[in-house]
Design an enzyme around this catalytic site. Structure first.
Site, short mmCIF file in Angstrom:
data_model
loop_
_atom_site.label_atom_id
_atom_site.label_comp_id
_atom_site.label_asym_id
_atom_site.label_seq_id
_atom_site.Cartn_x
_atom_site.Cartn_y
_atom_site.Cartn_z
N ASP A 184 19.37 -10.06 -10.29
CA ASP A 184 20.45 -10.96 -11.07
C ASP A 184 21.83 -10.61 -10.84
OD1 ASP A 184 18.31 -12.26 -12.69
OD2 ASP A 184 19.27 -11.82 -14.45
N LYS A 209 14.63 5.52 -8.20
CA LYS A 209 15.35 6.74 -8.96
C LYS A 209 14.58 7.97 -8.66
CE LYS A 209 18.35 6.94 -11.93
NZ LYS A 209 19.57 7.43 -11.79
N ASP A 237 20.99 3.07 -9.20
CA ASP A 237 22.28 2.85 -9.91
C ASP A 237 23.20 2.84 -9.04
OD1 ASP A 237 21.82 5.51 -9.32
OD2 ASP A 237 22.59 6.58 -10.88
N TYR A 286 6.05 -3.27 -15.59
CA TYR A 286 5.85 -4.56 -16.03
C TYR A 286 4.38 -4.40 -16.56
CZ TYR A 286 10.15 -7.31 -15.17
OH TYR A 286 11.20 -8.02 -15.12
N ASP A 299 14.36 -6.73 -10.72
CA ASP A 299 14.58 -7.92 -11.75
C ASP A 299 16.18 -7.62 -11.97
OD1 ASP A 299 14.20 -9.80 -13.59
OD2 ASP A 299 14.14 -8.16 -15.15
C1 IPM Z 1 12.63 -13.10 -13.30
C2 IPM Z 1 12.52 -13.01 -14.79
C3 IPM Z 1 11.19 -12.86 -15.41
C4 IPM Z 1 11.04 -11.14 -14.73
C5 IPM Z 1 10.77 -12.98 -16.70
C6 IPM Z 1 10.99 -14.65 -17.15
C7 IPM Z 1 9.36 -12.38 -17.09
O1 IPM Z 1 13.59 -12.35 -15.22
O2 IPM Z 1 11.78 -13.56 -12.48
O3 IPM Z 1 13.42 -12.35 -12.58
O4 IPM Z 1 11.48 -10.38 -15.71
O5 IPM Z 1 10.43 -10.95 -13.82
MG MG Z 2 14.80 -11.66 -13.82
#
Ligand code: IPM
Ligand code: MG
Length: 368
Positions: free
Chosen positions: A253, A192, A225, A141, A249
């Protein structure tokens, strides 16, 4: 002691979900003697529209001065196509970086009432309680070099750099080990290392710190993975999952969906504790995005933001009992069948964003 909280509603559904968190905060002020002053500022696209930048120096200074920051969401189609430093997301990344919020805690808890809202069968998710510790201020990032260039032959080339140092790995791994010690005592570190030097360094440094200081904690290493696969195969095997910024990230999710909805998951981004003052920079945010498709319609689930406020009560305001109370109230409200559309099920009562906030407050009134 009076605490200060900066609210950054941001974009899309951000203002709607933060409005519900504000109502809940007011309830704790009125009913539980919580002493907090709040202020509000712009972040992301809202700040770009008003000031031309996603995070102003003034907003950053306010965030620095506050005991905690509660954010809604940033981003939206309106601001796509700008250079990265002029996008809403840059405001959030700037805030994380400037406040050195290197440890992002993302609990994935399956509320009993929502076990059937998960895309996995009930038996795999019922009772799920895992915690991501995601590195948040390093890795790909922020690594340089980065950019898009045009080569002599006219081809274009995009570059990002995955980079970690020993100290960056140790400080976030330390957070994971310490939290695991208060939970089920197990850390799974995902990287990884089979293809990336930065992943190998991650694995070696986590192992070294473990051997030196946290040998009582069970440490497993897992390729990222495989971790993605294990999360859908048998998510209850995990206690704390430690990852870098990018894998964290993605994997968080994935785990969010196991619990029924992205609209349920809170997070806390923490800095180091100042040894002299005990002050610790902290940003609380739902892990979902700005959901432009439903923004402004009063449909968004405010639970992730309200649960982020619970994390704020626990970590920044030292009010563990109030945090427990709020989490119980969210759970009991879901038990009562009150649901926003994202977690709606047959036989439940469908409510909007404000309806869900009001229902949680009504449950708090009953529980207190
Ligand atoms: C998260 C989001 C952020 C990230 C974005 C909005 C920059 O997806 O907090 O998971 O990628 O960290
Ligand atoms: Mg995210």
């Amino acid at each position: 002691m009076t605490f200060s909280l900066l609210l950054l509603p941001g974009d899309g559904i951000g203002p709607e979900v933060v409005a519900e968190a504000k109502k809940v905060l007011a309830w704790f002020q009125a009913n539980r003697g919580l002493d907090v002053t709040t202020s509000e500022d712009l972040l992301g696209g809202a700040s770009i529209d008003a000031h031309g930048v996603p995070l102003t120096d003034a907003a950053l200074a306010r965030a620095r001065a506050a005991d905690a920051v509660l954010m809604g969401a940033v981003g939206g189609p309106k601001w796509v196509g700008q250079s990265y430093d002029k996008r809403p997301e840059a405001g959030l990344l700037g805030l994380r970086k400037e406040l050195e919020l290197f440890a992002n805690l993302r609990p994935a808890i399956c509320f009993p009432a929502l076990a059937d809202a998960s895309s996995l069968k009930r038996q795999f998710v019922e009772g799920l309680d895992l915690l991501f510790v995601r590195e948040l201020t390093g890795g790909v990032y922020f690594g340089t070099p980065r950019g898009i260039e045009t080569l002599a032959n006219g081809e274009r080339r995009g570059v990002n750099t995955q980079v970690y140092t020993t100290s960056e790995i140790h400080r976030v791994a330390r957070v994971a080990f310490e939290l695991a010690a208060k939970r089920r005592g197990k850390v799974t570190s995902a990287e990884k290392s089979n293809v990336m030097e930065s992943g190998l360094l991650w694995k070696e440094e986590v192992s070294a710190l473990h051997a030196a200081e946290y040998a009582a904690i069970q440490l497993d290493h897992m390729l990222a993975d495989n971790c993605a696969m294990q999360l859908v195969k048998n998510p209850k095997q995990f206690d704390v999952i430690l990852t870098d910024n990018l894998f964290g990230d993605l994997l968080s999710d994935e785990a969010a969906m196991l619990t029924g909805s992205l609209g349920m998951l809170p997070s806390a981004s923490l800095g180091a504790k100042d040894p002299a003052t005990g002050k610790q920079a902290a940003l609380y945010e739902p892990i979902h995005g700005s959901a432009p498709d439903i923004a402004g319609q009063g449909l968004a689930n405010p639970c992730a933001t309200i649960l982020s406020l619970a994390m704020c009560l626990r970590f920044s305001f030292n009010r563990g009992d109030d945090a427990d109370l709020l989490e119980r109230a969210v759970s009991a409200t879901l038990d009562a069948g009150i649901r926003t559309g994202d977690v709606f099920a047959e036989g439940c009562t469908r409510v909007g964003t404000a309806g869900m906030g009001d229902a949680i407050i009504a449950t708090l009134d009953k529980l207190k």
